[in-house]
Design an enzyme around this catalytic site. Structure first.
Site, PDB file in Angstrom:
ATOM      1  N   ARG A  10       0.841  -1.191   0.000  1.00  0.00           N
ATOM      2  CA  ARG A  10       0.000   0.000   0.000  1.00  0.00           C
ATOM      3  C   ARG A  10       0.886   1.256   0.000  1.00  0.00           C
ATOM      4  NH1 ARG A  10      -3.304  -2.579   4.434  1.00  0.00           N
ATOM      5  NH2 ARG A  10      -5.321  -3.188   3.550  1.00  0.00           N
ATOM      6  N   ASP A  37       7.000  -6.189   3.707  1.00  0.00           N
ATOM      7  CA  ASP A  37       7.005  -7.471   3.012  1.00  0.00           C
ATOM      8  C   ASP A  37       6.496  -7.203   1.592  1.00  0.00           C
ATOM      9  OD1 ASP A  37       7.104 -10.157   2.436  1.00  0.00           O
ATOM     10  OD2 ASP A  37       5.488 -10.740   3.786  1.00  0.00           O
ATOM     11  N   HIS A  76       5.505 -12.438   8.429  1.00  0.00           N
ATOM     12  CA  HIS A  76       6.101 -11.106   8.457  1.00  0.00           C
ATOM     13  C   HIS A  76       6.127 -10.548   9.883  1.00  0.00           C
ATOM     14  CE1 HIS A  76       5.989  -6.654   6.940  1.00  0.00           C
ATOM     15  NE2 HIS A  76       7.161  -6.984   7.434  1.00  0.00           N
ATOM     16  N   ASP A  98      -0.295  -0.672   8.207  1.00  0.00           N
ATOM     17  CA  ASP A  98      -0.082   0.426   7.257  1.00  0.00           C
ATOM     18  C   ASP A  98      -1.356   1.129   6.812  1.00  0.00           C
ATOM     19  OD1 ASP A  98      -1.134  -1.627   5.749  1.00  0.00           O
ATOM     20  OD2 ASP A  98       0.456  -1.671   4.250  1.00  0.00           O
ATOM     21  N   ASP A  99      -2.511   0.677   7.311  1.00  0.00           N
ATOM     22  CA  ASP A  99      -3.775   1.308   6.916  1.00  0.00           C
ATOM     23  C   ASP A  99      -4.480   1.940   8.110  1.00  0.00           C
ATOM     24  OD1 ASP A  99      -4.382  -1.035   8.226  1.00  0.00           O
ATOM     25  OD2 ASP A  99      -5.952  -1.667   6.828  1.00  0.00           O
ATOM     26  N   ASP A 177      -3.768 -13.438  15.255  1.00  0.00           N
ATOM     27  CA  ASP A 177      -4.603 -12.712  16.215  1.00  0.00           C
ATOM     28  C   ASP A 177      -5.561 -13.650  16.952  1.00  0.00           C
ATOM     29  OD1 ASP A 177      -5.821 -13.066  13.751  1.00  0.00           O
ATOM     30  OD2 ASP A 177      -6.789 -11.105  13.711  1.00  0.00           O
ATOM     31  N   SER A 208      -8.707  -9.790   4.259  1.00  0.00           N
ATOM     32  CA  SER A 208     -10.045 -10.137   4.744  1.00  0.00           C
ATOM     33  C   SER A 208     -11.136  -9.743   3.749  1.00  0.00           C
ATOM     34  CB  SER A 208     -10.309  -9.479   6.102  1.00  0.00           C
ATOM     35  OG  SER A 208     -10.236  -8.073   5.995  1.00  0.00           O
TER      36      SER A 208
END
Length: 325
Positions: A10, A37, A76, A98-99, A177, A208
């Protein structure tokens, strides 16, 4: 406290990193590390543009065909956290995908709760995220209310080197998670989470497939005020204090029915509780209110001892298992 940004493909990671720079109170106390990554060239160009303002790590694993996105993410994370704790030797890290946008008081929140983690070993992580943080389910912006939670939220979270030494060697090949939420991992420890999220995700496209984003994530409210958490007394979040004060507040509140809550009838108290008997009855209530309905390892999102707390039409409401006192 190091800040680790997990990046892939991204170029919009620039939005995330720029906000971290804007809200960071100290360049020395909060070094920013970005681990990438995927080898995406456009993202790499964005990150190289920061020069020595960030520590830029590039993960180049040996090719392994057939790996799902979830497997690649877990791999990662493992490599990046090994780098931060075992190579760069940081004692504490805040992980940011990163989002994510971060709130103005993001760093104040983590700095203050870091002291809490040192004092109370039953706290194994701090998260900036409230899974039920929709605007209509939270107090007004600027609130300083924090909670203990048995549920691991992620989405902007802090852990220590001691915890990584415990879980790192056992790290799973995928779905890290959910692995964190397993009883064998959690060992009755809790995360701290806020009433109003201090992060917000803008990444609809990902592994997802946007399944949660459209229904829940895009509606999560991020704090717009600025709380100086370092000036607040957070001792109420320590296990003994919380178990006496919070649970007493919940257990002394009047019991109302779900129908009374919707119709605004029954007790006029500002704090009320609704009892649920089964996972199914919880799901029915949660769905009507816009709360997240799923359980992980038997725990509903945000819950503490089965209690899910939220705000509804200026009432502080607690969904409580009927087995509770």
């Amino acid at each position: 406290i190091a800040v680790l940004v997990i990046a892939c493909n991204r170029p919009s990671v620039k939005r995330c990193v720029d906000l971290l720079f804007r809200n960071r109170p100290s360049t020395t106390y909060y070094p920013i590390i970005v681990s990438q990554d995927c080898g995406d060239q456009k993202t790499a160009e964005v990150l190289n543009g920061y020069g020595d303002r960030i520590k830029y790590l590039q993960f180049n694993p040996s090719p392994a065909g057939g790996l799902s996105g979830y497997h690649k993410i877990a791999r990662h994370y493992k490599w990046a956290l090994d780098q931060v704790f075992n190579v760069l030797n940081y004692e504490t890290v805040i992980i940011v995908e990163d989002d994510l946008d971060v709130a103005a008081d993001f760093f104040s929140y983590f700095q203050a709760t870091r002291h809490l983690m040192e004092k109370d070993k039953s706290i194994w992580c701090v998260s900036a995220w409230n899974d039920n943080g929709r605007k209509e389910l939270t107090m007004s912006p600027g609130t300083e209310r924090l909670y203990r939670s048995d549920f691991f939220p992620g989405l902007g979270w802090m852990l220590t080197k001691n915890l990584w030494q415990e879980i790192g060697p056992k790290w799973p090949p995928a779905y890290w998670d959910d692995w964190m939420r397993e009883p064998a991992r959690r060992q009755n420890r809790v995360c701290i989470r806020p009433e109003i999220s201090r992060t917000r995700t803008f990444g609809r496209i990902g592994v997802s497939q946007g399944q949660f984003f459209d229904k829940y994530l895009k509606h999560i409210n991020i704090n717009t005020g600025k709380v100086d958490f370092m000036s607040k007394d957070l001792s109420y979040l320590e296990k003994e204090n919380y178990n006496s004060e919070f649970l007493e507040t919940v257990n002394s509140s009047p019991v109302i029915t779900f129908s009374q809550l919707l119709a605004e009838t029954g007790p006029k108290d500002d704090i009320v509780r609704i009892k649920y008997k089964t996972e199914g009855s919880f799901v029915r209530i949660a769905r009507r209110l816009g709360l997240m309905t799923d359980f992980k390892a038997g725990i509903p999102r945000t819950a503490y001892k089965g209690i899910v707390s939220f705000t509804y039409k200026n009432k502080w409401v607690h969904l409580v298992p009927s087995s509770a006192r």
